[in-house]
Design an enzyme around this catalytic site. Structure first.
Site, mmCIF file in Angstrom:
data_model
loop_
_atom_site.group_PDB
_atom_site.id
_atom_site.type_symbol
_atom_site.label_atom_id
_atom_site.label_comp_id
_atom_site.label_asym_id
_atom_site.label_seq_id
_atom_site.Cartn_x
_atom_site.Cartn_y
_atom_site.Cartn_z
ATOM 1 N N GLY A 5 0.762 -1.239 0.000
ATOM 2 C CA GLY A 5 0.000 0.000 0.000
ATOM 3 C C GLY A 5 0.789 1.282 0.000
ATOM 4 O O GLY A 5 0.208 2.371 -0.017
ATOM 5 N N LYS A 52 2.640 2.794 -2.340
ATOM 6 C CA LYS A 52 2.439 3.632 -3.523
ATOM 7 C C LYS A 52 1.007 4.173 -3.555
ATOM 8 O O LYS A 52 0.773 5.322 -3.937
ATOM 9 C CB LYS A 52 2.740 2.838 -4.793
ATOM 10 C CG LYS A 52 4.211 2.454 -4.959
ATOM 11 C CD LYS A 52 4.452 1.799 -6.306
ATOM 12 C CE LYS A 52 5.916 1.389 -6.482
ATOM 13 N NZ LYS A 52 6.253 0.211 -5.671
ATOM 14 N N ASP A 86 -8.602 -10.011 -8.865
ATOM 15 C CA ASP A 86 -7.628 -10.494 -9.828
ATOM 16 C C ASP A 86 -7.439 -9.399 -10.871
ATOM 17 O O ASP A 86 -8.373 -9.065 -11.614
ATOM 18 C CB ASP A 86 -8.142 -11.776 -10.486
ATOM 19 C CG ASP A 86 -7.131 -12.411 -11.436
ATOM 20 O OD1 ASP A 86 -6.211 -11.706 -11.882
ATOM 21 O OD2 ASP A 86 -7.292 -13.599 -11.757
ATOM 22 N N CYS A 96 9.988 -3.551 -10.090
ATOM 23 C CA CYS A 96 11.242 -3.437 -9.333
ATOM 24 C C CYS A 96 12.277 -4.380 -9.934
ATOM 25 O O CYS A 96 13.171 -4.864 -9.247
ATOM 26 C CB CYS A 96 11.023 -3.709 -7.847
ATOM 27 S SG CYS A 96 10.285 -5.304 -7.461
#
Length: 439
Positions: free
Chosen positions: A264, A266, A309, A377
């Site tokens: 959470g 970002k 999803d 990342c």
């Protein structure tokens, strides 16, 4: 694990973490579960042992292999893990007497169900202690990949990729950045970094600014995350992740969809500018962490946690969509050192296919004139530049739309995409592309 012996609880927990990771668990999740039975001092000691052993596993394995007649492959996996933990204590934990590292490892082998290996463990570790300064490693100049695989403690296939891409010296800098212990950073929320540092100072917590990431604050030892978060409204977040939020440049007052939001950080960063952030994640446990983080700083009303999803997102179109895609995480090996031993070349193709599917779903949620931010990342082109270029080739209604001046120019490539590299910035790696949908 069998009972008996006088092995410390922290060493038992460390071995159990390694066993669980071998079974497919993530190190941080396994450690958090098992370390609940430890007091704070033992927890910190065990954390150093576990993460340090993962971080230097390649170096340790090279040294152990030189001392084993039949090589590492001849060992039972539990015995190998016991040896790795013992070796890390001998090589890196100066507070542990050598005799204790050896004797505790011998007892740990017994209670792990391998009593016949006790003599081997004793002999190998005693030999390591005697020969630690004379064991040889490949020469970097002659064989950089072999050096980075062993002393640098990274899988061979990865260092060969990085050498081919950046050259041997840059690859070495990356490996060395990965092998450093990670620092603690926070991202203040609702207050500036300067104000956060002032409040931290009032709480006698030392901190530093981060020159290239103005939303980040570095917390200096001995303070930990709990003390810092008690002093200021913030989340624990690496500067690379904070830079993704700055680069996203969410329009003021926009409705934002974050398609892979947990834990959470970002989503909360974007909530400073956005009117509302719908935060989705497939895991109920992980989405609960998003809600907990939002509630902790009093921003529960700004975040809408949804278990969903993201390949089939249950949302109407919005002005801004963030897809922080699942990836190999090769930019976060310093913080998640077990990841370097888990990821395989096959993962690149599998994750690229998933990222393409997620991008398709995300694109459908962007209103005309809105923005889609794709981030990872990872350091790998297959997950970053190639995904964006393939997406733009298939979607002529989207175009690169970077917002000038949001992040330092040295962090932006020629195509306007965010590229944070551990070997350059000394923090996690991150990639992001800001794409606009034509109106």
């Amino acid at each position: 694990m069998a009972g008996g012996g006088q092995v410390t609880a922290s060493r038992r927990a460390a071995l159990e973490v390694l066993q669980r990771v071998r079974g497919g668990d993530l190190a941080d999740r396994a450690f958090d579960h098992l370390a609940q039975r430890l007091d704070s001092r033992d927890r910190g000691w065990a954390q150093e042992l576990v993460y340090g052993t993962f971080r230097l596993r390649g170096r340790i394995d090279h040294m152990l292999g030189a001392l084993l007649r039949d090589g590492l492959a001849s060992l039972d996996p539990d015995v190998l893990d016991v040896l790795r933990l013992g070796a890390y204590q001998l090589l890196e934990m100066d507070s542990v007497p050598a005799y204790a590292a050896v004797s505790q490892s011998v007892d740990l082998a017994r209670i792990a169900g391998a009593p016949r290996a006790a003599g081997l463990v004793n002999g190998v570790l005693q030999n390591l202690q005697r020969r630690r300064e004379t064991l040889r490693f490949p020469d970097f100049d002659r064989d950089p990949a072999a050096y980075l695989e062993t002393w640098g403690s990274h899988p061979r296939w990865l260092v060969e990729r990085w050498i081919a891409r950046w050259g041997a010296d840059d690859a070495r800098a990356l490996v060395e950045a990965d092998d450093r212990r990670p620092e603690l950073y926070i991202r203040p929320l609702g207050i500036s970094a300067d104000e956060a540092r002032a409040r931290l100072g009032e709480a006698e917590i030392a901190s530093e600014p981060v020159a290239f990431s103005p939303d980040s604050v570095k917390i200096l030892p001995p303070a930990g995350a709990l003390e810092a978060l008690a002093a200021v409204p913030a989340v624990v977040q690496d500067p690379a992740a904070a830079l993704v939020v700055r680069y996203a440049a969410v329009p003021e007052g926009a409705t934002v969809i974050d398609l892979a939001a947990a834990p959470g950080g970002k989503a909360l960063g974007m909530a400073e500018r956005a009117a509302h952030v719908a935060a989705a994640d497939l895991s109920p446990r992980r989405i609960a962490r998003v809600a907990e983080n939002a509630a902790r700083i009093g921003w529960g009303g700004r975040i809408g946690p949804v278990v969903a999803d993201s390949r089939h997102p249950p949302f109407r179109a919005a002005g801004a969509v963030l897809l922080d895609a699942p990836c190999t995480g090769t930019g976060t090996f310093r913080r998640h050192p077990d990841g370097r031993w888990r990821v395989t070349p096959d993962d690149l193709a599998a994750l690229a296919a998933l990222q393409t599917e997620l991008l398709e779903a995300a694109a459908a949620l962007v209103k005309p004139g809105g923005v889609l931010v794709y981030s990872t990342c990872s350091l790998e082109r297959e997950e970053n530049e190639e995904r964006v270029e393939a997406f733009l080739a298939d979607h002529p209604d989207f175009e690169p739309r970077p917002e000038p001046g949001t992040v330092p120019a040295e962090l932006v490539d020629a195509a306007g995409r965010l590229c944070v590299l551990p070997q350059r910035q000394g923090v996690d790696g991150a990639f992001a592309a800001r794409l606009g949908r034509r109106g």
